[in-house]
Write a protein that holds these residues in place. Structure first.
Motif, mmCIF file in Angstrom:
data_model
loop_
_atom_site.group_PDB
_atom_site.id
_atom_site.type_symbol
_atom_site.label_atom_id
_atom_site.label_comp_id
_atom_site.label_asym_id
_atom_site.label_seq_id
_atom_site.Cartn_x
_atom_site.Cartn_y
_atom_site.Cartn_z
ATOM 1 N N SER A 67 38.460 30.033 40.942
ATOM 2 C CA SER A 67 37.072 29.613 41.168
ATOM 3 C C SER A 67 36.094 30.561 40.473
ATOM 4 O O SER A 67 36.416 31.714 40.193
ATOM 5 N N MET A 68 34.906 30.061 40.251
ATOM 6 C CA MET A 68 33.857 30.856 39.625
ATOM 7 C C MET A 68 33.525 32.073 40.490
ATOM 8 O O MET A 68 33.296 33.165 39.984
ATOM 9 N N LYS A 69 33.526 31.886 41.795
ATOM 10 C CA LYS A 69 33.208 32.983 42.715
ATOM 11 C C LYS A 69 34.229 34.108 42.580
ATOM 12 O O LYS A 69 33.860 35.288 42.518
ATOM 13 N N GLU A 70 35.520 33.764 42.525
ATOM 14 C CA GLU A 70 36.570 34.776 42.369
ATOM 15 C C GLU A 70 36.453 35.488 41.025
ATOM 16 O O GLU A 70 36.674 36.701 40.932
ATOM 17 N N GLN A 71 36.117 34.747 39.987
ATOM 18 C CA GLN A 71 35.931 35.353 38.672
ATOM 19 C C GLN A 71 34.779 36.349 38.691
ATOM 20 O O GLN A 71 34.894 37.457 38.165
ATOM 21 N N MET A 72 33.674 35.965 39.316
ATOM 22 C CA MET A 72 32.506 36.851 39.370
ATOM 23 C C MET A 72 32.799 38.117 40.173
ATOM 24 O O MET A 72 32.374 39.211 39.793
ATOM 25 N N VAL A 73 33.531 37.993 41.267
ATOM 26 C CA VAL A 73 33.912 39.160 42.070
ATOM 27 C C VAL A 73 34.809 40.085 41.247
ATOM 28 O O VAL A 73 34.628 41.309 41.246
ATOM 29 N N PHE A 74 35.769 39.493 40.535
ATOM 30 C CA PHE A 74 36.656 40.287 39.676
ATOM 31 C C PHE A 74 35.861 41.014 38.594
ATOM 32 O O PHE A 74 36.052 42.209 38.365
ATOM 33 N N GLU A 75 34.961 40.307 37.945
ATOM 34 C CA GLU A 75 34.151 40.920 36.887
ATOM 35 C C GLU A 75 33.283 42.057 37.438
ATOM 36 O O GLU A 75 33.145 43.098 36.799
ATOM 37 N N LYS A 76 32.749 41.864 38.623
ATOM 38 C CA LYS A 76 31.939 42.921 39.243
ATOM 39 C C LYS A 76 32.794 44.146 39.538
ATOM 40 O O LYS A 76 32.379 45.284 39.277
ATOM 41 N N ASN A 77 34.006 43.931 40.063
ATOM 42 C CA ASN A 77 34.921 45.045 40.336
ATOM 43 C C ASN A 77 35.312 45.773 39.059
ATOM 44 O O ASN A 77 35.359 47.002 39.023
ATOM 45 N N VAL A 78 35.591 45.011 38.014
ATOM 46 C CA VAL A 78 35.942 45.616 36.732
ATOM 47 C C VAL A 78 34.760 46.418 36.189
ATOM 48 O O VAL A 78 34.920 47.552 35.732
ATOM 49 N N PHE A 79 33.576 45.835 36.246
ATOM 50 C CA PHE A 79 32.383 46.528 35.757
ATOM 51 C C PHE A 79 32.151 47.830 36.531
ATOM 52 O O PHE A 79 31.888 48.875 35.935
ATOM 53 N N ASN A 80 32.267 47.778 37.861
ATOM 54 C CA ASN A 80 32.065 48.973 38.674
ATOM 55 C C ASN A 80 33.074 50.064 38.348
ATOM 56 O O ASN A 80 32.749 51.249 38.379
ATOM 57 N N LYS A 81 34.291 49.664 38.023
ATOM 58 C CA LYS A 81 35.331 50.646 37.713
ATOM 59 C C LYS A 81 35.179 51.218 36.308
ATOM 60 O O LYS A 81 35.510 52.374 36.054
ATOM 61 N N THR A 82 34.666 50.435 35.372
ATOM 62 C CA THR A 82 34.694 50.846 33.968
ATOM 63 C C THR A 82 33.341 51.230 33.376
ATOM 64 O O THR A 82 33.305 51.826 32.306
ATOM 65 N N SER A 83 32.252 50.893 34.025
ATOM 66 C CA SER A 83 30.943 51.091 33.389
ATOM 67 C C SER A 83 30.614 52.552 33.128
ATOM 68 O O SER A 83 29.898 52.864 32.185
ATOM 69 N N ARG A 84 31.117 53.457 33.934
ATOM 70 C CA ARG A 84 30.819 54.874 33.744
ATOM 71 C C ARG A 84 32.026 55.665 33.245
ATOM 72 O O ARG A 84 31.956 56.870 33.091
ATOM 73 N N ALA A 85 33.127 55.002 33.022
ATOM 74 C CA ALA A 85 34.348 55.680 32.568
ATOM 75 C C ALA A 85 34.314 55.879 31.054
ATOM 76 O O ALA A 85 33.698 55.106 30.333
ATOM 77 N N GLU A 86 34.997 56.896 30.625
ATOM 78 C CA GLU A 86 35.038 57.198 29.196
ATOM 79 C C GLU A 86 36.296 56.667 28.511
ATOM 80 O O GLU A 86 36.402 56.714 27.307
ATOM 81 N N SER A 87 37.241 56.182 29.286
ATOM 82 C CA SER A 87 38.489 55.714 28.693
ATOM 83 C C SER A 87 38.337 54.296 28.148
ATOM 84 O O SER A 87 37.273 53.696 28.232
ATOM 85 N N GLU A 88 39.413 53.760 27.612
ATOM 86 C CA GLU A 88 39.395 52.421 27.036
ATOM 87 C C GLU A 88 40.334 51.473 27.759
ATOM 88 O O GLU A 88 40.502 50.337 27.345
ATOM 89 N N ILE A 89 40.964 51.961 28.823
ATOM 90 C CA ILE A 89 41.941 51.143 29.544
ATOM 91 C C ILE A 89 41.793 51.392 31.034
ATOM 92 O O ILE A 89 41.460 52.494 31.464
ATOM 93 N N ALA A 90 42.017 50.343 31.815
ATOM 94 C CA ALA A 90 41.950 50.456 33.272
ATOM 95 C C ALA A 90 43.023 49.551 33.863
ATOM 96 O O ALA A 90 43.469 48.589 33.229
ATOM 97 N N PHE A 91 43.427 49.890 35.073
ATOM 98 C CA PHE A 91 44.374 49.078 35.822
ATOM 99 C C PHE A 91 43.706 48.697 37.129
ATOM 100 O O PHE A 91 43.218 49.554 37.853
ATOM 101 N N LEU A 92 43.667 47.403 37.404
ATOM 102 C CA LEU A 92 42.977 46.932 38.600
ATOM 103 C C LEU A 92 43.660 45.673 39.108
ATOM 104 O O LEU A 92 43.833 44.711 38.341
ATOM 105 N N GLY A 93 44.054 45.671 40.343
ATOM 106 C CA GLY A 93 44.633 44.472 40.954
ATOM 107 C C GLY A 93 45.862 43.960 40.251
ATOM 108 O O GLY A 93 46.041 42.754 40.133
ATOM 109 N N GLY A 94 46.713 44.849 39.771
ATOM 110 C CA GLY A 94 47.934 44.427 39.087
ATOM 111 C C GLY A 94 47.699 43.894 37.687
ATOM 112 O O GLY A 94 48.531 43.166 37.164
ATOM 113 N N MET A 95 46.573 44.249 37.098
ATOM 114 C CA MET A 95 46.268 43.802 35.743
ATOM 115 C C MET A 95 45.891 44.985 34.860
ATOM 116 O O MET A 95 45.347 45.973 35.344
ATOM 117 N N THR A 96 46.174 44.831 33.581
ATOM 118 C CA THR A 96 45.795 45.822 32.586
ATOM 119 C C THR A 96 44.528 45.320 31.911
ATOM 120 O O THR A 96 44.469 44.176 31.464
#
Length: 167
Positions: A67-96
């Motif tokens: 669903s669109m809602k699940e996608q938006m929640v995922f994108e928000k979580n990804v953004f929160n995890k990566t927006s201030r990080a200096e790396s180029e890779i992250a692992f979140l919810g069993g995904m690379t």
């Protein structure tokens, strides 16, 4: 190598397939590793967010987030995890997740946890280079929004239904 006694022996003149058909199969070990079936569907999603975490472009290629809602929640979580990080890779919810920032954009490519990060990075690099080319080296929000049709075309040429089409 001797056969264990618990393993039924084939009858004289019986081939291996006939022995298997009547149940004469070798025992399996509980310690044998179980490998995931190989799949060509390596890309789960590609999306581009602005500096505030708002979606500008997104394509999901499987039903991990139906669903669109699940996608938006995922994108928000990804953004929160990566927006201030200096790396180029992250692992979140069993995904690379591989990502790259450019001026006021964040580009993401998402694959499964077992996916090769270098393959995901090659998709990300191709996406960035192609956008850079069509946006005349101005990979930023304003130019992306003005050329959204070209951005979707680039994305469709790089990833076809979750399959990487890089040569």
């Amino acid at each position: 190598m001797q056969r264990p006694e618990a393993w039924p022996r084939p009858h004289p003149g019986e081939g291996a397939s006939a022995a298997q058909a009547r149940g004469a199969t070798p025992p399996t070990r509980a310690t044998e590793p179980r490998f995931q079936e190989p799949s060509l569907y390596t890309i789960k999603a590609v999306f581009i967010l602005d500096n505030d975490g708002r979606r500008l472009l997104a394509k999901y290629y499987d039903d991990t987030f139906p669903s669109m809602k699940e996608q938006m929640v995922f994108e928000k979580n990804v953004f929160n995890k990566t927006s201030r990080a200096e790396s180029e890779i992250a692992f979140l919810g069993g995904m690379t997740i591989v990502y790259k920032s450019s001026i006021d954009l964040l580009l993401y490519v998402v694959g499964s946890s077992s996916e090769n990060e270098l393959m995901l990075m090659s998709v990300l690099a191709c996406l960035f280079d192609s956008l850079s080319h069509i946006l005349r080296k101005n990979v930023e929000k304003r130019w992306l929004l003005e050329n959204m049709d070209g951005a979707f075309l680039v994305l469709d040429e790089i990833v076809d239904g979750g399959l990487m089409t890089l040569a």
